[in-house]
Design a protein around this motif. Structure first.
Motif, PDB file in Angstrom:
ATOM      1  N   GLN A   1       0.863  -1.196   0.000  1.00 27.21           N
ATOM      2  CA  GLN A   1       0.000   0.000   0.000  1.00 27.21           C
ATOM      3  C   GLN A   1       0.892   1.237   0.000  1.00 27.21           C
ATOM      4  OE1 GLN A   1      -3.160  -0.060  -0.436  1.00 27.21           O
ATOM      5  NE2 GLN A   1      -3.702  -2.178   0.017  1.00 27.21           N
ATOM      6  N   PRO A   2       1.642   1.453  -1.078  1.00 30.11           N
ATOM      7  CA  PRO A   2       2.631   2.538  -1.063  1.00 30.11           C
ATOM      8  C   PRO A   2       2.024   3.927  -0.927  1.00 30.11           C
ATOM      9  CG  PRO A   2       2.407   1.623  -3.277  1.00 30.11           C
ATOM     10  CD  PRO A   2       1.674   0.704  -2.351  1.00 30.11           C
ATOM     11  N   ASP A   3       0.850   4.168  -1.510  1.00 31.23           N
ATOM     12  CA  ASP A   3       0.252   5.504  -1.399  1.00 31.23           C
ATOM     13  C   ASP A   3      -0.054   5.831   0.059  1.00 31.23           C
ATOM     14  OD1 ASP A   3       0.420   5.738  -4.133  1.00 31.23           O
ATOM     15  OD2 ASP A   3      -1.694   5.308  -4.498  1.00 31.23           O
ATOM     16  N   ALA A   4      -0.642   4.881   0.767  1.00 32.19           N
ATOM     17  CA  ALA A   4      -0.954   5.099   2.183  1.00 32.19           C
ATOM     18  C   ALA A   4       0.323   5.224   3.008  1.00 32.19           C
ATOM     19  CB  ALA A   4      -1.821   3.964   2.710  1.00 32.19           C
ATOM     20  N   PHE A   5       1.272   4.341   2.760  1.00 29.80           N
ATOM     21  CA  PHE A   5       2.545   4.379   3.483  1.00 29.80           C
ATOM     22  C   PHE A   5       3.224   5.731   3.288  1.00 29.80           C
ATOM     23  CE2 PHE A   5       7.127   3.814   3.764  1.00 29.80           C
ATOM     24  CZ  PHE A   5       7.293   3.034   4.890  1.00 29.80           C
ATOM     25  N   ASN A   6       3.343   6.164   2.042  1.00 34.15           N
ATOM     26  CA  ASN A   6       4.020   7.426   1.757  1.00 34.15           C
ATOM     27  C   ASN A   6       3.293   8.605   2.389  1.00 34.15           C
ATOM     28  OD1 ASN A   6       5.768   5.883   0.227  1.00 34.15           O
ATOM     29  ND2 ASN A   6       4.916   6.516  -1.742  1.00 34.15           N
ATOM     30  N   ARG A   7       1.978   8.597   2.302  1.00 32.72           N
ATOM     31  CA  ARG A   7       1.197   9.705   2.866  1.00 32.72           C
ATOM     32  C   ARG A   7       1.402   9.813   4.377  1.00 32.72           C
ATOM     33  NH1 ARG A   7      -3.163   8.004   1.293  1.00 32.72           N
ATOM     34  NH2 ARG A   7      -3.965   7.050   3.189  1.00 32.72           N
ATOM     35  N   ILE A   8       1.351   8.683   5.064  1.00 29.32           N
ATOM     36  CA  ILE A   8       1.491   8.681   6.524  1.00 29.32           C
ATOM     37  C   ILE A   8       2.887   9.137   6.933  1.00 29.32           C
ATOM     38  CG2 ILE A   8       1.564   7.199   8.558  1.00 29.32           C
ATOM     39  CD1 ILE A   8      -0.630   5.479   7.124  1.00 29.32           C
ATOM     40  N   VAL A   9       3.903   8.583   6.289  1.00 31.90           N
ATOM     41  CA  VAL A   9       5.274   8.918   6.679  1.00 31.90           C
ATOM     42  C   VAL A   9       5.604  10.363   6.315  1.00 31.90           C
ATOM     43  CG1 VAL A   9       7.714   8.352   6.395  1.00 31.90           C
ATOM     44  CG2 VAL A   9       6.019   6.515   6.493  1.00 31.90           C
ATOM     45  N   LEU A  10       5.216  10.807   5.121  1.00 28.64           N
ATOM     46  CA  LEU A  10       5.525  12.179   4.728  1.00 28.64           C
ATOM     47  C   LEU A  10       4.802  13.195   5.600  1.00 28.64           C
ATOM     48  CD1 LEU A  10       5.645  11.915   0.840  1.00 28.64           C
ATOM     49  CD2 LEU A  10       7.543  12.470   2.384  1.00 28.64           C
ATOM     50  N   ASP A  11       3.567  12.908   5.984  1.00 32.73           N
ATOM     51  CA  ASP A  11       2.854  13.809   6.895  1.00 32.73           C
ATOM     52  C   ASP A  11       3.614  13.935   8.213  1.00 32.73           C
ATOM     53  OD1 ASP A  11       0.402  15.302   7.898  1.00 32.73           O
ATOM     54  OD2 ASP A  11       0.459  13.607   9.290  1.00 32.73           O
TER      55      ASP A  11
END
Length: 275
Positions: A256-266
């Motif tokens: 789930q890269p979109d979710a992973f990236n969104r959470i970490v970048l936030d």
């Protein structure tokens, strides 16, 4: 029909080998003026497994670095009887790249060594992201050890790696993604794993001493570190943020890269520039 989306084109990066004293490790570095984010890979993968993250984090303004630990893709194994301390290999990498302080984003086994680094070199760390890891807590922490034993009986290790690490929804719905992930896993090691030494037993007392901004996350279907285990970890990192990625197993950065990236970048954006 599979709705798998292959990794996007990668941002320009330099590649090289760094001598850590006993062998050479392969790394890549996008460079740039942004704060450095260093990715630490899982035991089944290597520094080549961050294709969904590399261009996205660069676009967000970060300098992005990945590497393979000893014995993994393109990195030398060295003497397996003298495997070294992985946290010190990471320090050598930061020194080589001229990075004074970094955000560490670590998945699974990589998080063991990220914790070691946080304790050995706290002034070199900006933030700590720990994803899908049971942390390698010492067996003297009995309740936690017993919980892990219930999760993974002896028969667990005989299961196929994709069954152990990928969510059922991903295996059922994205067969092309499973095959791409397996190809990376096959390439990750060409021989027996190099099991790095840890500098000391990882106890809850040591974990509780980590004061850096921390993000704990896991997939809702992670067989190694399910949400219940994450909540046990969070009790010892009271300041940590906690996130659970839906329909992800042990590899949320791939599944789930979109979710992973969104959470970490936030998380990183809110912490960036502090300290």
């Amino acid at each position: 029909m599979s709705d798998w989306r292959p990794p996007p084109p990668q941002a320009p990066a330099t590649e090289g080998l760094i001598d850590v004293g006993a062998c050479r490790l392969w790394y890549w570095d996008t460079g740039g003026e942004g704060e450095a984010v260093v990715f630490l890979h899982a035991g089944s993968q290597s520094g080549a497994g961050w294709a969904y993250q590399q261009p996205v984090f660069v676009e967000a303004g970060f300098r992005v670095i990945g590497y393979s630990r000893r014995g993994c893709w393109r990195s030398e194994a060295g003497d397996r009887n003298e495997p070294g301390v992985a946290a010190e290999d990471l320090r050598c990498l930061l020194d080589h790249c001229g990075v004074a302080r970094a955000h560490l984003v670590a998945v699974a086994l990589g998080a063991f060594y990220a914790l070691d680094f946080a304790l050995l070199h706290p002034k070199r760390l900006r933030t700590l992201t720990v994803a899908s890891s049971y942390l390698g807590i010492d067996s003297s922490e009995t309740a936690y050890a017993q919980a892990n034993a219930r999760l993974r009986p002896p028969e667990f290790e005989a299961l196929p790696v994709e069954f152990k690490e990928l969510h059922p929804s991903y295996r059922a719905g994205k067969p092309d993604g499973v095959q791409a992930w397996l190809a990376l896993a096959r390439e990750a090691r060409s021989g027996p794993p190099v099991v790095a030494r840890r500098p000391f037993p990882m106890t809850w007392e040591r974990v509780e001493s980590i004061e850096h901004p921390t993000l704990l996350m896991t997939g809702d279907g992670d067989l190694y570190a399910p949400p219940a285990l994450l909540r046990m970890q969070a009790k010892h990192l009271a300041h940590a943020e906690v996130a659970i990625v839906p329909e992800a197993g042990h590899c949320p950065n791939w599944e789930q890269p979109d979710a992973f990236n969104r959470i970490v970048l936030d998380f990183l954006r809110r912490q960036s520039g502090r300290g």
